[in-house]
Design a protein around this motif. Sequence first.
Motif, PDB file in Angstrom:
ATOM      1  N   ASN A   1       0.779  -1.241   0.000  1.00 27.54           N
ATOM      2  CA  ASN A   1       0.000   0.000   0.000  1.00 27.54           C
ATOM      3  C   ASN A   1       0.807   1.286   0.000  1.00 27.54           C
ATOM      4  O   ASN A   1       0.220   2.363  -0.126  1.00 27.54           O
ATOM      5  CB  ASN A   1      -0.964  -0.005   1.193  1.00 27.54           C
ATOM      6  CG  ASN A   1      -2.002  -1.099   1.079  1.00 27.54           C
ATOM      7  OD1 ASN A   1      -2.527  -1.354  -0.003  1.00 27.54           O
ATOM      8  ND2 ASN A   1      -2.281  -1.783   2.181  1.00 27.54           N
ATOM      9  N   ILE A   2       2.122   1.223   0.158  1.00 25.04           N
ATOM     10  CA  ILE A   2       2.920   2.446   0.086  1.00 25.04           C
ATOM     11  C   ILE A   2       4.124   2.206  -0.822  1.00 25.04           C
ATOM     12  O   ILE A   2       4.454   1.066  -1.159  1.00 25.04           O
ATOM     13  CB  ILE A   2       3.411   2.929   1.469  1.00 25.04           C
ATOM     14  CG1 ILE A   2       4.475   1.977   2.045  1.00 25.04           C
ATOM     15  CG2 ILE A   2       2.246   3.100   2.432  1.00 25.04           C
ATOM     16  CD1 ILE A   2       5.158   2.519   3.290  1.00 25.04           C
ATOM     17  N   VAL A   3       4.775   3.302  -1.203  1.00 24.74           N
ATOM     18  CA  VAL A   3       6.001   3.219  -1.993  1.00 24.74           C
ATOM     19  C   VAL A   3       7.082   4.012  -1.273  1.00 24.74           C
ATOM     20  O   VAL A   3       6.794   5.014  -0.611  1.00 24.74           O
ATOM     21  CB  VAL A   3       5.786   3.758  -3.428  1.00 24.74           C
ATOM     22  CG1 VAL A   3       5.540   5.261  -3.430  1.00 24.74           C
ATOM     23  CG2 VAL A   3       6.965   3.414  -4.334  1.00 24.74           C
ATOM     24  N   SER A   4       8.312   3.555  -1.368  1.00 21.43           N
ATOM     25  CA  SER A   4       9.438   4.243  -0.737  1.00 21.43           C
ATOM     26  C   SER A   4       9.918   5.393  -1.613  1.00 21.43           C
ATOM     27  O   SER A   4      10.243   5.186  -2.788  1.00 21.43           O
ATOM     28  CB  SER A   4      10.591   3.265  -0.496  1.00 21.43           C
ATOM     29  OG  SER A   4      11.786   3.956  -0.184  1.00 21.43           O
ATOM     30  N   TYR A   5       9.981   6.594  -1.046  1.00 21.07           N
ATOM     31  CA  TYR A   5      10.533   7.724  -1.802  1.00 21.07           C
ATOM     32  C   TYR A   5      12.049   7.591  -1.942  1.00 21.07           C
ATOM     33  O   TYR A   5      12.653   8.302  -2.738  1.00 21.07           O
ATOM     34  CB  TYR A   5      10.148   9.068  -1.176  1.00 21.07           C
ATOM     35  CG  TYR A   5      10.451   9.206   0.300  1.00 21.07           C
ATOM     36  CD1 TYR A   5      11.734   9.469   0.755  1.00 21.07           C
ATOM     37  CD2 TYR A   5       9.434   9.099   1.248  1.00 21.07           C
ATOM     38  CE1 TYR A   5      12.009   9.609   2.100  1.00 21.07           C
ATOM     39  CE2 TYR A   5       9.693   9.240   2.597  1.00 21.07           C
ATOM     40  CZ  TYR A   5      10.979   9.490   3.024  1.00 21.07           C
ATOM     41  OH  TYR A   5      11.240   9.625   4.365  1.00 21.07           O
ATOM     42  N   TYR A   6      12.662   6.694  -1.190  1.00 18.84           N
ATOM     43  CA  TYR A   6      14.080   6.379  -1.392  1.00 18.84           C
ATOM     44  C   TYR A   6      14.261   5.601  -2.703  1.00 18.84           C
ATOM     45  O   TYR A   6      14.975   6.044  -3.602  1.00 18.84           O
ATOM     46  CB  TYR A   6      14.626   5.520  -0.249  1.00 18.84           C
ATOM     47  CG  TYR A   6      14.948   6.227   1.030  1.00 18.84           C
ATOM     48  CD1 TYR A   6      16.265   6.533   1.367  1.00 18.84           C
ATOM     49  CD2 TYR A   6      13.953   6.570   1.942  1.00 18.84           C
ATOM     50  CE1 TYR A   6      16.588   7.157   2.557  1.00 18.84           C
ATOM     51  CE2 TYR A   6      14.254   7.186   3.136  1.00 18.84           C
ATOM     52  CZ  TYR A   6      15.578   7.485   3.448  1.00 18.84           C
ATOM     53  OH  TYR A   6      15.872   8.110   4.628  1.00 18.84           O
ATOM     54  N   THR A   7      13.637   4.419  -2.774  1.00 18.90           N
ATOM     55  CA  THR A   7      13.887   3.539  -3.913  1.00 18.90           C
ATOM     56  C   THR A   7      13.226   4.050  -5.193  1.00 18.90           C
ATOM     57  O   THR A   7      13.881   4.140  -6.237  1.00 18.90           O
ATOM     58  CB  THR A   7      13.415   2.113  -3.608  1.00 18.90           C
ATOM     59  OG1 THR A   7      12.073   2.156  -3.107  1.00 18.90           O
ATOM     60  CG2 THR A   7      14.309   1.458  -2.585  1.00 18.90           C
ATOM     61  N   LYS A   8      11.933   4.405  -5.122  1.00 16.75           N
ATOM     62  CA  LYS A   8      11.309   4.920  -6.338  1.00 16.75           C
ATOM     63  C   LYS A   8      11.866   6.299  -6.677  1.00 16.75           C
ATOM     64  O   LYS A   8      12.016   6.648  -7.854  1.00 16.75           O
ATOM     65  CB  LYS A   8       9.793   4.992  -6.202  1.00 16.75           C
ATOM     66  CG  LYS A   8       9.135   5.343  -7.547  1.00 16.75           C
ATOM     67  CD  LYS A   8       7.651   5.100  -7.568  1.00 16.75           C
ATOM     68  CE  LYS A   8       7.080   5.395  -8.951  1.00 16.75           C
ATOM     69  NZ  LYS A   8       5.620   5.143  -9.023  1.00 16.75           N
ATOM     70  N   GLY A   9      12.212   7.077  -5.663  1.00 13.61           N
ATOM     71  CA  GLY A   9      12.853   8.368  -5.918  1.00 13.61           C
ATOM     72  C   GLY A   9      14.163   8.201  -6.656  1.00 13.61           C
ATOM     73  O   GLY A   9      14.515   9.009  -7.522  1.00 13.61           O
ATOM     74  N   SER A  10      14.907   7.123  -6.364  1.00 13.82           N
ATOM     75  CA  SER A  10      16.174   6.889  -7.071  1.00 13.82           C
ATOM     76  C   SER A  10      15.925   6.505  -8.523  1.00 13.82           C
ATOM     77  O   SER A  10      16.717   6.848  -9.404  1.00 13.82           O
ATOM     78  CB  SER A  10      16.991   5.806  -6.360  1.00 13.82           C
ATOM     79  OG  SER A  10      16.414   4.531  -6.499  1.00 13.82           O
TER      80      SER A  10
END
Length: 594
Positions: free
Chosen positions: A377-386
């Motif tokens: 239900n959520i996405v990481s702004y670390y990994t998807k941000g990269s």
Amino acid sequence: MINYSIFPLNINSHLLSVSLSFNAVANKQFTLSLPSWLPGSYMIRDFAKNIIEIDATTSNNSPFTFIKNDKQTWFITSTTDTTITINYTVFAFDLSVRTAYLDNQRGFFNGSSVFLQVEELAEQPCELEIKAPESIKDWKVATGLTRHSSTKKYEFGTYTAENYQELIDGPVAIGNFSCKEFVVEGVTHHAVFTSEHYGDLNRLADDLTKLCQHHISMFGEAPFKEYWFITHLLANGFGGLEHKNSTILQASRFDLPNPNKPDQLTDEYRTFLSLCSHEYFHAWNVCRIKPKEFVPYNLQQETHTTQLWAYEGITSYYDDFSLYRTGIISFDDYLKILSKTATRVFRGPGELKQSVADSSFDTWTKFYKQGPDAVNNIVSYYTKGSLIALWLDLTIREKSNGQYSLDNLMKELWIHFGRTNIGTSEDDFINIANVLCNADIRDEFTQMLHNAERVNLAPLFKNVGIEFTASKFSKLNSVETIKSDEYTPYIGALYSAAPLGLKVTQVVENSPAADAGLAVNDIIIAVNNMQATEKSLQNLAEHLPKNSKVTCHYFRDDQLIENPITFIDSPTSAISITETDAELSQKWRNVPSA
């Protein structure tokens, strides 16, 4: 000048004695407060809960009132002009990178968790006396705080800060630590380890020198006069927290390079170097270049921003990419790391439900307080941000015909926002990117940030000789990928070893594990009436035919549950990133000149 002092009061009880004194004006109310959170760690932590005792005195014994207002603030008013001194005790037993810790082996504190602020005097200069414990004679001090002229490096004594924010941005480690110094661009760097280790510090210094040089060269200058890598070594640990001229790291004791194997680059050492690279990059990106919502910081309550995808995502992109650029790892190894990152984003449906902008905004509750539903239900702004940083890098390179890259965008941000302490907005990233691209990418860029959808990297990768393909998971409990049409068993859960079996850490919705009723924190004890270990479960899955249904026994709390579970063929929700044209890939591998 506001004067602070801190002293290890009782090492075995983990108590620090802290005092502060300031000049008060008659009948003026002053507000004392401790932050609720600290920059770089976006969760309310209520540091004031660790204050055990607190009292106040005046230098002339004049009457005063001292009232606790709420969980983290106090009001004090004197009837005359006087110097007020606040004395208090802090319980320090959190060996994380965020708070404070004290035992007979070492001590550590972030200022945000131990130093009260006089809010009306927040911009006043501060002086801090760090006092040695009476019972231990060989301890030293490691901190990025400015040393007073009377205090030598590594000594207990007096340290200074221009204001309260600078005071709490200089974490302090005390103990009989080891340290390796190295110089990059005239700046002395210190690699400090607060407990016993067996690592090759000369090799570490050589590798850190390459990474630090890469970051300084990219931004064009070092914004500090010295830098401190302070690492807590534990049996098991991982993490870091950035500061303007230092970082606090946590790692496992044997993550450092083995002096007996000088040519060996273990996954653990590579990960530690990536962590160092990440936190060092933050000295520019978030410590100085920062969202407008953080200028200035309000540490008393949550401060929401939609831009953490840039500050953590771009930093996460460069932490591993710089390992390749500096020659520490090969390009093939870098692509394998990148494949794992993409797989972590793609494997669960969370990125199709939450945008990175929303992930950034909701970090206080959804990312830093992740529930068992996180992968779904959520996405990481670390990994998807990269991945978005990667998309931006490749897009700028393509549209500028290789003249510019993300490096240029970061340097522009540094010149116009980092040096000037002006906070950024989302438009600032878009506008600079448009100039570098000589094209308007606003619509596509904005959609990527605010829509819960996949980042389409395949066409950009193809242009630089890289293949980006959906693949299978190579093993049950892994994000390793394999490009194969052969049967590869899958259940849709990740787990770790536990005393009774396997502790479930992730369950992907609509997977065989979910259909079997498995949930995070369940303990799988047997599958097909065989004791469950990572090895036995993998072996069983590989020896059974496709779509085999077996019995799974697991504990939830103290209840034993029995349900069937099916080993199916792995879905293609993993990602493989491989080089197909070495000549074309130079367009990405090489750093274009500005």
